[in-house]
Design a protein around this motif. Structure first.
Motif, PDB file in Angstrom:
ATOM      1  N   PRO A  38       0.808  -1.222   0.000  1.00  0.00           N
ATOM      2  CA  PRO A  38       0.000   0.000   0.000  1.00  0.00           C
ATOM      3  C   PRO A  38       0.842   1.273   0.000  1.00  0.00           C
ATOM      4  O   PRO A  38       0.435   2.290  -0.582  1.00  0.00           O
ATOM      5  N   VAL A  39       2.022   1.217   0.628  1.00  0.00           N
ATOM      6  CA  VAL A  39       2.906   2.387   0.640  1.00  0.00           C
ATOM      7  C   VAL A  39       3.441   2.645  -0.770  1.00  0.00           C
ATOM      8  O   VAL A  39       3.522   3.796  -1.227  1.00  0.00           O
ATOM      9  N   ALA A  40       3.777   1.567  -1.478  1.00  0.00           N
ATOM     10  CA  ALA A  40       4.249   1.710  -2.856  1.00  0.00           C
ATOM     11  C   ALA A  40       3.166   2.316  -3.739  1.00  0.00           C
ATOM     12  O   ALA A  40       3.446   3.176  -4.590  1.00  0.00           O
ATOM     13  N   ALA A  41       1.920   1.893  -3.537  1.00  0.00           N
ATOM     14  CA  ALA A  41       0.814   2.432  -4.330  1.00  0.00           C
ATOM     15  C   ALA A  41       0.648   3.927  -4.077  1.00  0.00           C
ATOM     16  O   ALA A  41       0.412   4.707  -5.013  1.00  0.00           O
ATOM     17  N   LEU A  42       0.784   4.344  -2.823  1.00  0.00           N
ATOM     18  CA  LEU A  42       0.686   5.766  -2.487  1.00  0.00           C
ATOM     19  C   LEU A  42       1.822   6.563  -3.116  1.00  0.00           C
ATOM     20  O   LEU A  42       1.609   7.624  -3.716  1.00  0.00           O
ATOM     21  N   LEU A  43       3.044   6.042  -2.978  1.00  0.00           N
ATOM     22  CA  LEU A  43       4.213   6.759  -3.498  1.00  0.00           C
ATOM     23  C   LEU A  43       4.156   6.850  -5.021  1.00  0.00           C
ATOM     24  O   LEU A  43       4.508   7.882  -5.603  1.00  0.00           O
ATOM     25  N   ALA A  44       3.698   5.779  -5.668  1.00  0.00           N
ATOM     26  CA  ALA A  44       3.618   5.752  -7.131  1.00  0.00           C
ATOM     27  C   ALA A  44       2.671   6.823  -7.655  1.00  0.00           C
ATOM     28  O   ALA A  44       2.896   7.402  -8.733  1.00  0.00           O
ATOM     29  N   ARG A  45       1.608   7.116  -6.905  1.00  0.00           N
ATOM     30  CA  ARG A  45       0.644   8.131  -7.322  1.00  0.00           C
ATOM     31  C   ARG A  45       1.098   9.545  -6.955  1.00  0.00           C
ATOM     32  O   ARG A  45       0.776  10.502  -7.656  1.00  0.00           O
ATOM     33  N   GLN A  46       1.845   9.661  -5.872  1.00  0.00           N
ATOM     34  CA  GLN A  46       2.153  10.982  -5.326  1.00  0.00           C
ATOM     35  C   GLN A  46       3.388  11.621  -5.939  1.00  0.00           C
ATOM     36  O   GLN A  46       3.516  12.843  -5.945  1.00  0.00           O
ATOM     37  N   ARG A  47       4.306  10.813  -6.484  1.00  0.00           N
ATOM     38  CA  ARG A  47       5.557  11.359  -7.001  1.00  0.00           C
ATOM     39  C   ARG A  47       5.677  11.153  -8.503  1.00  0.00           C
ATOM     40  O   ARG A  47       5.079  10.245  -9.077  1.00  0.00           O
ATOM     41  N   ASP A  48       6.500  11.979  -9.125  1.00  0.00           N
ATOM     42  CA  ASP A  48       6.753  11.901 -10.563  1.00  0.00           C
ATOM     43  C   ASP A  48       7.958  10.986 -10.813  1.00  0.00           C
ATOM     44  O   ASP A  48       9.068  11.271 -10.354  1.00  0.00           O
TER      45      ASP A  48
ATOM     46  N   GLY B 224      13.637  -6.452   1.300  1.00  0.00           N
ATOM     47  CA  GLY B 224      12.900  -7.658   1.683  1.00  0.00           C
ATOM     48  C   GLY B 224      12.369  -8.419   0.486  1.00  0.00           C
ATOM     49  O   GLY B 224      13.106  -8.763  -0.431  1.00  0.00           O
ATOM     50  N   GLY B 225      11.051  -8.670   0.483  1.00  0.00           N
ATOM     51  CA  GLY B 225      10.435  -9.419  -0.610  1.00  0.00           C
ATOM     52  C   GLY B 225      10.135  -8.593  -1.833  1.00  0.00           C
ATOM     53  O   GLY B 225       9.374  -9.026  -2.703  1.00  0.00           O
ATOM     54  N   ALA B 226      10.692  -7.400  -1.938  1.00  0.00           N
ATOM     55  CA  ALA B 226      10.551  -6.500  -3.088  1.00  0.00           C
ATOM     56  C   ALA B 226       9.143  -5.939  -3.224  1.00  0.00           C
ATOM     57  O   ALA B 226       8.756  -5.502  -4.304  1.00  0.00           O
ATOM     58  N   GLY B 227       8.386  -5.916  -2.147  1.00  0.00           N
ATOM     59  CA  GLY B 227       7.031  -5.388  -2.214  1.00  0.00           C
ATOM     60  C   GLY B 227       6.998  -3.932  -2.631  1.00  0.00           C
ATOM     61  O   GLY B 227       6.117  -3.509  -3.387  1.00  0.00           O
ATOM     62  N   MET B 228       7.949  -3.147  -2.171  1.00  0.00           N
ATOM     63  CA  MET B 228       7.966  -1.714  -2.468  1.00  0.00           C
ATOM     64  C   MET B 228       8.360  -1.459  -3.919  1.00  0.00           C
ATOM     65  O   MET B 228       7.628  -0.797  -4.670  1.00  0.00           O
ATOM     66  N   VAL B 229       9.494  -1.970  -4.325  1.00  0.00           N
ATOM     67  CA  VAL B 229       9.972  -1.683  -5.678  1.00  0.00           C
ATOM     68  C   VAL B 229       9.092  -2.352  -6.716  1.00  0.00           C
ATOM     69  O   VAL B 229       8.855  -1.798  -7.805  1.00  0.00           O
ATOM     70  N   ALA B 230       8.528  -3.510  -6.416  1.00  0.00           N
ATOM     71  CA  ALA B 230       7.627  -4.177  -7.357  1.00  0.00           C
ATOM     72  C   ALA B 230       6.354  -3.364  -7.557  1.00  0.00           C
ATOM     73  O   ALA B 230       5.811  -3.308  -8.664  1.00  0.00           O
ATOM     74  N   GLY B 231       5.887  -2.724  -6.484  1.00  0.00           N
ATOM     75  CA  GLY B 231       4.705  -1.877  -6.608  1.00  0.00           C
ATOM     76  C   GLY B 231       4.950  -0.691  -7.521  1.00  0.00           C
ATOM     77  O   GLY B 231       4.089  -0.309  -8.317  1.00  0.00           O
ATOM     78  N   LEU B 232       6.140  -0.100  -7.423  1.00  0.00           N
ATOM     79  CA  LEU B 232       6.477   1.034  -8.287  1.00  0.00           C
ATOM     80  C   LEU B 232       6.626   0.591  -9.733  1.00  0.00           C
ATOM     81  O   LEU B 232       6.163   1.270 -10.659  1.00  0.00           O
TER      82      LEU B 232
ATOM     83  N   ALA C 202       5.184  -1.988 -11.112  1.00  0.00           N
ATOM     84  CA  ALA C 202       3.857  -2.329 -11.625  1.00  0.00           C
ATOM     85  C   ALA C 202       3.087  -1.084 -12.048  1.00  0.00           C
ATOM     86  O   ALA C 202       2.352  -1.095 -13.039  1.00  0.00           O
ATOM     87  N   ALA C 203       3.253   0.004 -11.303  1.00  0.00           N
ATOM     88  CA  ALA C 203       2.532   1.241 -11.600  1.00  0.00           C
ATOM     89  C   ALA C 203       3.140   2.010 -12.762  1.00  0.00           C
ATOM     90  O   ALA C 203       2.441   2.772 -13.439  1.00  0.00           O
ATOM     91  N   HIS C 204       4.454   1.819 -12.991  1.00  0.00           N
ATOM     92  CA  HIS C 204       5.156   2.578 -14.040  1.00  0.00           C
ATOM     93  C   HIS C 204       5.926   1.601 -14.927  1.00  0.00           C
ATOM     94  O   HIS C 204       7.051   1.201 -14.593  1.00  0.00           O
ATOM     95  N   PRO C 205       5.367   1.211 -16.050  1.00  0.00           N
ATOM     96  CA  PRO C 205       5.962   0.160 -16.895  1.00  0.00           C
ATOM     97  C   PRO C 205       7.356   0.458 -17.416  1.00  0.00           C
ATOM     98  O   PRO C 205       8.057  -0.467 -17.841  1.00  0.00           O
ATOM     99  N   HIS C 206       7.788   1.726 -17.382  1.00  0.00           N
ATOM    100  CA  HIS C 206       9.133   2.040 -17.879  1.00  0.00           C
ATOM    101  C   HIS C 206      10.212   1.775 -16.833  1.00  0.00           C
ATOM    102  O   HIS C 206      11.400   1.785 -17.165  1.00  0.00           O
ATOM    103  N   LEU C 207       9.812   1.512 -15.591  1.00  0.00           N
ATOM    104  CA  LEU C 207      10.788   1.339 -14.518  1.00  0.00           C
ATOM    105  C   LEU C 207      11.350  -0.078 -14.468  1.00  0.00           C
ATOM    106  O   LEU C 207      10.677  -1.056 -14.796  1.00  0.00           O
TER     107      LEU C 207
END
Length: 354
Positions: free
Chosen positions: A169-179, A192-200, A202-207
């Motif tokens: 959920p933190v990744a989803a928030l950050l992905a929407r809030q930042r450019d 850890g299990g890459a939950g944060m970076v995987a969320g980003l 997933a939200a930004h296909p160029h990453l």
């Protein structure tokens, strides 16, 4: 009834209510264990398909029917499950994250909290007496040493998945809030299990993302990530073993450090930040770091701070001023401070003098 008798009954009633407050808090550990057992058995997923009776759930989970009925009744008290007129149980909406397939599942986190972490709190008295780790007092080693042992492989996997659950959920928030338009590669330090970076990703296909963590975490990571996120995301996330106190991978346009520093002392935090600063310096001046931390500034925050003190070897929690001093000591400068509704403060950092 006389006035004196009525007053006496009122006082007795208030006393009884206080008694109930005490017993409810004292017995709360029973409910957390019950929740963990229900999570392990996957009951939330079973009754999402269709409501079931206690007997049907017992049959599907290999449990004793009468005891299963009591378990479900216990959790109904906290509105985890609801029961219809035919005696069939279903999951309530507010506990939907107990499902394994929920996009923001907390299933593994419930298990970790109610089992391993709750066991560690048996060492709370030792922490109060000495200031040392309650986890070490109970288990004989630090949390991360314990997770590295072969006999604890199942708990280590649960730990990785729980950390990923907390990050989604933190990744989803950050992905929407930042450019992220100017970013190509994100390195998540202690991810850890890459939950944060995987969320980003997933939200930004160029990453593309890199998760830097202990070797054992990186060994388990790809398979777990593919199961949760699928091939498209997992193909754009790599895992790189690293001792984050000494060196982290270079090449990141953006570095992330989420919920890591509060596990350690000020000096240990400076070491971690310094190794990131060195990686940024190798990468180039345009590289940035985002530090995401829940600060300790209120009485409610003290709950988390106590957890860090008991479970982690050096954990204390920090104020905003503490973190700004730590970042500065590592040769970094805070260029902006933002807030997420997840209660994380986001410090954007660049190399000092760049």
């Amino acid at each position: 009834m006389t006035q004196g008798t009525a007053t006496g009954l009122d006082e007795a009633y208030r006393s009884e209510m206080n008694h109930m407050h005490v017993t409810r808090l004292a017995g709360s550990g029973w409910f957390s264990r019950a929740l963990a057992v229900a999570a392990r058995l996957g009951i939330a997923d079973l009754v999402t398909e269709q409501p079931m009776t206690a007997e049907e759930i017992a049959a599907r989970t290999g449990s004793e029917p009468q005891v299963m009925r009591r378990l479900l009744q216990m959790l109904k008290v906290w509105a985890v499950f609801e029961r219809d007129e035919e005696g069939r149980y279903s999951l309530t909406e507010k506990f939907a994250p107990l499902r394994e397939d929920h996009p923001f599942s907390m299933r593994n986190y419930c298990i970790l909290m109610a089992e391993t972490y709750d066991d560690a709190f048996a060492g709370l008295g030792e922490t109060l007496r000495t200031g040392g780790s309650g986890f070490r007092a109970v288990f004989g080693v630090s949390l991360y040493e314990w997770l590295e042992r072969a006999e604890n492989a199942e708990t280590a996997a649960i730990f990785d998945r729980a950390m990923a659950e907390l990050s989604r959920p933190v990744a989803a928030l950050l992905a929407r809030q930042r450019d992220f338009s100017g970013v190509q590669t994100v390195v998540d330090v202690g991810g850890g299990g890459a939950g944060m970076v995987a969320g980003l990703v997933a939200a930004h296909p160029h990453l593309h993302g890199v998760c830097a963590d202990r070797a054992s975490v990186c060994e388990r990571g790809p398979q777990q990530l593919a199961k949760v996120r699928g091939e498209d995301v997992s193909a754009r996330v790599s895992f790189q073993p690293a001792d984050i106190f000494t060196e982290v991978p270079s090449g990141g346009d953006l570095y992330l450090l989420k919920n890591v520093l509060h596990d350690w002392t000020f000096d240990s935090g400076v070491r971690i930040l310094t190794s990131i600063a060195e990686a940024m310096r190798r990468t180039g001046a345009a590289s940035r770091l985002l530090v995401l931390e829940p600060l300790v500034e209120t009485d409610f925050d003290a709950v988390r701070a106590m957890f860090q003190r008991v479970v982690c070897e050096e954990g204390t929690g920090f104020t905003r001023a503490d973190l700004e001093k730590m970042i500065e000591a590592a040769g970094l400068t805070v260029v902006s401070v933002d807030q997420l509704v997840s209660n994380h403060t986001v410090f954007e950092c660049e190399l000092t003098g760049e």
